[in-house]
Motif scaffolding. Sequence first.
Motif, mmCIF file in Angstrom:
data_model
loop_
_atom_site.group_PDB
_atom_site.id
_atom_site.type_symbol
_atom_site.label_atom_id
_atom_site.label_comp_id
_atom_site.label_asym_id
_atom_site.label_seq_id
_atom_site.Cartn_x
_atom_site.Cartn_y
_atom_site.Cartn_z
ATOM 1 N N LEU A 1 0.838 -1.199 0.000
ATOM 2 C CA LEU A 1 0.000 0.000 0.000
ATOM 3 C C LEU A 1 0.875 1.252 0.000
ATOM 4 N N ALA A 2 1.925 1.253 0.802
ATOM 5 C CA ALA A 2 2.821 2.412 0.857
ATOM 6 C C ALA A 2 3.418 2.726 -0.512
ATOM 7 N N ASP A 3 3.666 1.695 -1.306
ATOM 8 C CA ASP A 3 4.215 1.883 -2.650
ATOM 9 C C ASP A 3 3.168 2.354 -3.655
ATOM 10 N N ALA A 4 1.878 2.253 -3.310
ATOM 11 C CA ALA A 4 0.788 2.570 -4.243
ATOM 12 C C ALA A 4 0.086 3.885 -3.919
ATOM 13 N N ARG A 43 -6.159 16.560 19.606
ATOM 14 C CA ARG A 43 -5.417 17.709 19.079
ATOM 15 C C ARG A 43 -4.136 17.243 18.395
ATOM 16 N N THR A 44 -3.767 17.938 17.337
ATOM 17 C CA THR A 44 -2.535 17.638 16.619
ATOM 18 C C THR A 44 -1.332 18.020 17.470
ATOM 19 N N VAL A 45 -0.411 17.067 17.640
ATOM 20 C CA VAL A 45 0.821 17.346 18.381
ATOM 21 C C VAL A 45 2.049 17.280 17.481
ATOM 22 N N ALA A 46 1.902 16.660 16.304
ATOM 23 C CA ALA A 46 3.016 16.604 15.356
ATOM 24 C C ALA A 46 2.499 16.215 13.989
ATOM 25 N N GLU A 47 3.219 16.668 12.958
ATOM 26 C CA GLU A 47 2.952 16.257 11.587
ATOM 27 C C GLU A 47 4.269 15.793 10.986
ATOM 28 N N VAL A 48 4.214 14.708 10.248
ATOM 29 C CA VAL A 48 5.404 14.127 9.628
ATOM 30 C C VAL A 48 5.149 14.077 8.122
ATOM 31 N N TYR A 49 6.133 14.513 7.335
ATOM 32 C CA TYR A 49 5.989 14.546 5.884
ATOM 33 C C TYR A 49 7.022 13.620 5.244
ATOM 34 N N GLY A 50 6.645 13.036 4.110
ATOM 35 C CA GLY A 50 7.547 12.157 3.383
ATOM 36 C C GLY A 50 6.988 10.763 3.282
ATOM 37 N N PRO A 51 7.738 9.871 2.662
ATOM 38 C CA PRO A 51 7.271 8.493 2.489
ATOM 39 C C PRO A 51 7.048 7.800 3.838
ATOM 40 N N ILE A 52 5.998 7.006 3.912
ATOM 41 C CA ILE A 52 5.632 6.292 5.139
ATOM 42 C C ILE A 52 5.644 4.795 4.845
ATOM 43 N N ARG A 53 6.225 4.014 5.710
ATOM 44 C CA ARG A 53 6.258 2.559 5.558
ATOM 45 C C ARG A 53 5.528 1.860 6.695
#
Length: 146
Positions: free
Chosen positions: A76-79, A93-103
């Motif tokens: 799924l991560a590859d698609a 509440r949002t405490v952090a956001e992470v950007y980039g590819p996720i595995r």
Amino acid sequence: MQRLFGLCALLFALPAAQAAGDLTRQEPLVITLQVACDATPPRFSPDTLTLESGRLYALRLMNGGSKPCYFGSQALADAVYSRKVVALDATGRTVAEVYGPIRRIEVAAGHAVEWWFLPVRIGRFDDVMSTRALAEAGMKAVIEVK
């Protein structure tokens, strides 16, 4: 004159058409998946999801258990195009956001994480799991993108 009117109509419609095709402006469809690593038996609920390619999703992983739990699917991560992962505290509440590819994502006990992604390839992804030991105990899920 009619030709000029048609050209003007096309020029005025162009910005609206571009906005409709701008995927960054989509509001995500939130889908909740319960992860229960310490349940008997351990499970994902629901254990089957059907998604649509080209639609932005916020897959909310909720861990109501008493220990951390993992979620992952290499296929799924590859698609998908991962827009971000949002870590939420116990109040939502949002405490952090992470950007980039996720595995793979670890969700702390009693917390939730949202994985915002856009499926870009169709397929059936049956490798959704927490850990290998929990998968052998039956904690598996299938995500299909149409």
